[in-house]
Design a protein around this motif. Structure first.
Motif, PDB file in Angstrom:
ATOM      1  N   ASN A 113       0.755  -1.286  -0.018  1.00 31.92           N
ATOM      2  CA  ASN A 113      -0.036   0.039   0.012  1.00 31.92           C
ATOM      3  C   ASN A 113       0.810   1.252  -0.170  1.00 31.92           C
ATOM      4  O   ASN A 113       0.421   2.265   0.316  1.00 31.92           O
ATOM      5  N   ASN A 118      -0.795   6.638   2.713  1.00 34.14           N
ATOM      6  CA  ASN A 118      -1.540   6.607   4.165  1.00 34.14           C
ATOM      7  C   ASN A 118      -0.715   5.622   4.891  1.00 34.14           C
ATOM      8  O   ASN A 118      -1.003   4.488   5.046  1.00 34.14           O
ATOM      9  N   LYS A 120      -1.176   4.734   7.899  1.00 35.21           N
ATOM     10  CA  LYS A 120      -2.143   3.724   8.650  1.00 35.21           C
ATOM     11  C   LYS A 120      -2.165   2.417   7.902  1.00 35.21           C
ATOM     12  O   LYS A 120      -2.541   1.351   8.635  1.00 35.21           O
ATOM     13  N   TYR A 121      -1.916   2.228   6.637  1.00 29.95           N
ATOM     14  CA  TYR A 121      -2.268   0.938   5.866  1.00 29.95           C
ATOM     15  C   TYR A 121      -1.014   0.551   5.241  1.00 29.95           C
ATOM     16  O   TYR A 121      -1.113  -0.122   4.451  1.00 29.95           O
ATOM     17  N   TYR A 123       2.256  -1.665   4.790  1.00 33.77           N
ATOM     18  CA  TYR A 123       2.718  -2.783   5.356  1.00 33.77           C
ATOM     19  C   TYR A 123       4.381  -2.753   4.857  1.00 33.77           C
ATOM     20  O   TYR A 123       4.802  -2.703   3.658  1.00 33.77           O
ATOM     21  N   ARG A 189       1.967  -3.204  14.095  1.00 34.89           N
ATOM     22  CA  ARG A 189       0.833  -2.807  13.161  1.00 34.89           C
ATOM     23  C   ARG A 189       1.293  -2.533  11.492  1.00 34.89           C
ATOM     24  O   ARG A 189       0.408  -2.364  10.664  1.00 34.89           O
ATOM     25  N   ASP A 192       1.177  -6.992   7.245  1.00 35.61           N
ATOM     26  CA  ASP A 192      -0.067  -7.139   6.482  1.00 35.61           C
ATOM     27  C   ASP A 192      -0.984  -8.126   7.285  1.00 35.61           C
ATOM     28  O   ASP A 192      -0.519  -8.919   8.058  1.00 35.61           O
ATOM     29  N   TYR A 195      -5.931  -5.121  10.708  1.00 35.54           N
ATOM     30  CA  TYR A 195      -7.320  -4.248  10.714  1.00 35.54           C
ATOM     31  C   TYR A 195      -7.512  -3.372  11.887  1.00 35.54           C
ATOM     32  O   TYR A 195      -6.916  -3.699  12.849  1.00 35.54           O
ATOM     33  N   TRP A 196      -8.190  -2.186  11.397  1.00 39.32           N
ATOM     34  CA  TRP A 196      -8.407  -1.307  12.273  1.00 39.32           C
ATOM     35  C   TRP A 196      -9.872  -1.345  12.867  1.00 39.32           C
ATOM     36  O   TRP A 196     -10.774  -1.695  11.943  1.00 39.32           O
ATOM     37  N   TRP A 202      -5.797  -1.065  16.423  1.00 37.02           N
ATOM     38  CA  TRP A 202      -5.545  -2.211  15.369  1.00 37.02           C
ATOM     39  C   TRP A 202      -5.580  -3.734  16.043  1.00 37.02           C
ATOM     40  O   TRP A 202      -5.007  -3.841  17.187  1.00 37.02           O
TER      41      TRP A 202
END
Length: 372
Positions: A113, A118, A120-121, A123, A189, A192, A195-196, A202
């Motif tokens: 990603n 972002n 937050k996502y 990996y 976090r 991979d 999830y949030w 998370w």
């Protein structure tokens, strides 16, 4: 990107690599989509082989990634030849670290990603290209500083370094294996599958059980197995004897793997030692068959098109995984939907991967290849 020539290359290396990439970025997506639309129970066995094993065991599709790593190693004896005896190692250091860095970036683009911008996502370590990068780094250090005997010992030690904590500090279940614990601790976090929750916290996804950090040791073994195969083909004077050696080594690895699997199961998702030897053994045998048919017998008719994938394997993988040309296909083929019904999506996928192929073919014709 740069222009290069194909002089002094083994056709079997490029064609086998091309076969692997063709399966990954063309045949499997099209064939699976078609068979799923047909929905005939008699095709279920084929569909099973074109998907990953859920946990213990090995399917045909589980070979794609190990073969990719194996082929990366098989090319190393040829590309490293001029560096091993050179006292000035700086040029090869730059090449190694540049390759690892670019593979990590491309891996993050494909599956981490990175382009989402972002954090937050994001990996960090979750893709085949990154596994190749780490395996390549380990194999490069071994080959640059150790003689052949030392390389064999170092490769065996890598297996033992993985085996010991996996055997004594956990079990071989998806939740209890030690490699899973290491990934969760190190990547946190940025792993991979995270999830949030609605409360902003998370959690680890229970259905994601691929491992990377500790499995890097066995990634290195897979690349080294490829390097040993490359050394056999490079140094052996008798091509037929080379074929025999590749097949014998491959068969021996498979036998050892099956025996070892009685204690450490064959599990591709965590790259166990038995899986490493099993997939490596199959890769040795495939390499032997391709080497015999192509480089010994010079039978390349009908196969050279696979070099379009094999000589631009990174480009093929990245294009196939991240660029979606389906909107282009839909813009000119939408009229077929009324006639094809549920099979219309198969046509769109076929057009998508044909565009990828024609891009690769044009690059091949112009002698332009992505070298990382």
């Amino acid at each position: 990107m740069k222009n290069t020539t194909t002089k002094h290359r083994l056709d079997s290396l490029d064609i086998l690599r091309g076969f692997d990439l063709f399966m990954l970025v063309f045949l499997q997506p099209i064939l699976v989509g078609l068979l799923q639309k047909i929905n005939n129970p008699s095709f279920q066995g084929i569909l099973n082989q074109l998907d990953h094993e859920v946990w213990t065991g090995f399917r045909a599709w589980d070979l794609v990634m190990p073969l990719f790593l194996f082929m990366a190693g098989a090319a190393m004896p040829f590309s490293f030849q001029k560096y091993r005896l050179d006292n000035n190692k700086w040029p090869i250091y730059k090449r190694i670290f540049r390759r690892v860095f670019l593979l990590f970036v491309l891996g993050a683009v494909v599956q981490g990603n990175l382009l989402g911008l972002n954090p937050k996502y994001l990996y960090l370590y979750t893709n085949t290209l990154q596994a190749i990068g780490i395996g390549y780094l380990i194999a490069a250090i071994i080959q640059l500083y150790l003689p052949t005997k030392g390389q064999l010992i170092a490769t065996a030690l890598l297996l033992l370094l993985y085996w010991a904590p996996m055997t004594f500090l956990g079990d071989f279940t998806p939740e209890g294996n030690f490699a899973e614990k290491v990934d969760r601790f190190v990547l946190g976090r940025f792993r991979d599958g995270v999830y949030w929750n609605e409360d902003g916290n998370w959690s680890f996804a229970p259905n994601y059980n691929y491992t990377w950090i500790l499995s890097s040791l066995t990634f290195g073994v897979t690349v080294m197995m490829g390097a040993f195969a490359g050394r056999i083909m490079k140094d052996g004077k008798d091509k037929l004897r080379n074929v025999q050696t590749l097949l014998i080594v491959g068969g021996a690895c498979i036998i050892i793997a099956l025996i070892w699997s009685l204690q450490m199961p064959i599990i591709k998702r965590i790259w166990t030692c038995s899986m490493t030897l099993y997939s490596g053994g199959i890769s040795f045998m495939l390499m032997g068959l391709f080497y015999y048919w192509i480089d010994c017998k010079q039978h390349t008719k009908g196969l050279k098109w696979l070099k379009i994938y094999g000589m631009n394997s990174i480009t093929a993988y990245v294009l196939g995984e991240i660029i979606n040309f389906r909107s282009i296909v839909q813009s000119v083929c939408y009229g077929f939907e009324q006639y094809l019904g549920n099979y219309y999506s198969v046509l769109i996928n076929l057009g998508n991967y044909l565009i990828v192929f024609f891009i690769l073919r044009e690059l091949y014709k112009r002698g332009v290849f992505l070298k990382v």
